[in-house]
Design a protein around this motif. Structure first.
Motif, PDB file in Angstrom:
ATOM      1  N   ASP A 178     -19.535   6.964  24.103  1.00  0.00           N
ATOM      2  CA  ASP A 178     -18.493   5.799  23.833  1.00  0.00           C
ATOM      3  C   ASP A 178     -19.057   4.509  24.326  1.00  0.00           C
ATOM      4  N   VAL A 179     -18.810   3.309  23.539  1.00  0.00           N
ATOM      5  CA  VAL A 179     -19.159   2.116  23.841  1.00  0.00           C
ATOM      6  C   VAL A 179     -17.978   1.479  23.752  1.00  0.00           C
ATOM      7  N   SER A 180     -17.659   0.563  24.936  1.00  0.00           N
ATOM      8  CA  SER A 180     -16.326  -0.076  25.032  1.00  0.00           C
ATOM      9  C   SER A 180     -16.775  -1.827  25.395  1.00  0.00           C
ATOM     10  N   ALA A 181     -16.141  -2.715  24.994  1.00  0.00           N
ATOM     11  CA  ALA A 181     -16.280  -3.972  24.987  1.00  0.00           C
ATOM     12  C   ALA A 181     -15.030  -4.524  25.023  1.00  0.00           C
ATOM     13  N   ARG A 201     -17.133 -10.391  24.987  1.00  0.00           N
ATOM     14  CA  ARG A 201     -16.982  -9.339  23.964  1.00  0.00           C
ATOM     15  C   ARG A 201     -18.296  -9.182  23.238  1.00  0.00           C
ATOM     16  N   HIS A 202     -19.481  -9.856  23.692  1.00  0.00           N
ATOM     17  CA  HIS A 202     -20.589  -9.531  23.303  1.00  0.00           C
ATOM     18  C   HIS A 202     -21.335  -8.519  24.145  1.00  0.00           C
ATOM     19  N   SER A 203     -20.943  -8.201  25.107  1.00  0.00           N
ATOM     20  CA  SER A 203     -21.546  -7.285  26.322  1.00  0.00           C
ATOM     21  C   SER A 203     -20.662  -6.016  26.385  1.00  0.00           C
ATOM     22  N   ALA A 204     -21.303  -4.908  26.048  1.00  0.00           N
ATOM     23  CA  ALA A 204     -20.652  -3.573  25.970  1.00  0.00           C
ATOM     24  C   ALA A 204     -21.074  -2.601  26.976  1.00  0.00           C
ATOM     25  N   ASN A 209     -23.859  -4.697  14.623  1.00  0.00           N
ATOM     26  CA  ASN A 209     -22.789  -5.306  14.850  1.00  0.00           C
ATOM     27  C   ASN A 209     -22.957  -6.823  15.245  1.00  0.00           C
ATOM     28  N   ALA A 210     -22.045  -7.633  14.641  1.00  0.00           N
ATOM     29  CA  ALA A 210     -22.349  -8.931  14.899  1.00  0.00           C
ATOM     30  C   ALA A 210     -21.776  -9.265  16.219  1.00  0.00           C
ATOM     31  N   HIS A 211     -21.033  -8.840  16.909  1.00  0.00           N
ATOM     32  CA  HIS A 211     -20.376  -8.788  18.063  1.00  0.00           C
ATOM     33  C   HIS A 211     -21.215  -8.599  19.368  1.00  0.00           C
ATOM     34  N   ILE A 212     -21.825  -7.752  19.440  1.00  0.00           N
ATOM     35  CA  ILE A 212     -22.654  -6.897  20.280  1.00  0.00           C
ATOM     36  C   ILE A 212     -24.122  -7.516  20.537  1.00  0.00           C
ATOM     37  N   ASN A 214     -15.763  -4.203  18.087  1.00  0.00           N
ATOM     38  CA  ASN A 214     -16.980  -4.055  19.214  1.00  0.00           C
ATOM     39  C   ASN A 214     -17.024  -2.796  20.031  1.00  0.00           C
ATOM     40  N   GLN A 215     -16.465  -1.677  19.432  1.00  0.00           N
ATOM     41  CA  GLN A 215     -16.382  -0.574  20.131  1.00  0.00           C
ATOM     42  C   GLN A 215     -16.706   0.629  19.162  1.00  0.00           C
ATOM     43  N   LEU A 216     -17.184   1.780  19.787  1.00  0.00           N
ATOM     44  CA  LEU A 216     -17.839   3.090  19.188  1.00  0.00           C
ATOM     45  C   LEU A 216     -17.256   4.178  20.052  1.00  0.00           C
TER      46      LEU A 216
END
Length: 178
Positions: free
Chosen positions: A82-85, A92-95, A125-128, A65-67
């Motif tokens: 950058d995307v961090s969660a 973990r759904h919120s980044a 992404n299934a998580h974000i 869940n990060q990019l």
């Protein structure tokens, strides 16, 4: 890797950041920190070593869940996103993401390319489910860019930034993917 056409007619590459990119990313961050007061760090405040940055980049690569991506033009990094969660189930759904572009490339679409790449990634992404950002209140260009992509203002923290003997508010913006 994805290629985009900029307003300038140039072809921009957006690439996933890998540990091998650590020294180039450090060099980029040290440069942009001294170009603008819109970032959370200033000149010479980005003090990561190459081994530290390599570890950070590897952690991004390993996380679902990060990019971490960068914009490249003529073999130079000219933008970062950058995307961090969290790994914690409840959040973990919120980044949160951060974005920067070298000042000599402002206004030609680099930020838009990075955001479009991020939104495509987040939608697949299934998580974000939610993307958040923080922006200094006097950065109207950035605020307008985020509004263009339908980010909405969710809050304001007063006097969050202290730059050149002056306080600035921080604007919190968000985008719900569902």
């Amino acid at each position: 890797m994805r290629e985009y056409l900029l307003k300038s007619g140039q072809h921009l590459l957006v690439k996933l950041a890998l540990p091998v990119d650590a020294s180039r990313i450090i060099e980029y961050c040290q440069r942009v920190g001294g170009e603008t007061d819109y970032l959370s760090f200033g000149a010479s405040e980005f003090d990561k070593t190459i081994p530290e940055e390599e570890i950070i980049l590897q952690q991004y690569c390993n996380a679902e869940n990060q990019l971490y991506i960068y914009a490249e033009l003529d073999n130079q990094i000219i933008g970062l996103l950058d995307v961090s969660a969290s790994h914690k189930k409840r959040i973990r759904h919120s980044a949160e993401f951060g974005l920067s572009v070298r000042k000599d490339f402002w206004g030609i679409g680099v930020g838009s390319c990075l955001i479009e790449y991020m939104l495509d990634w987040a939608r697949s992404n299934a998580h974000i489910k939610k993307l958040n950002l923080k922006v200094i209140s006097n950065n109207e260009s950035a605020i307008n860019l985020y509004r263009k992509y339908e980010f909405t203002m969710e809050g304001r923290i007063t006097k969050e930034f202290y730059i050149n003997d002056q306080y600035y508010d921080m604007i919190s913006m968000g985008y719900w993917l569902e």
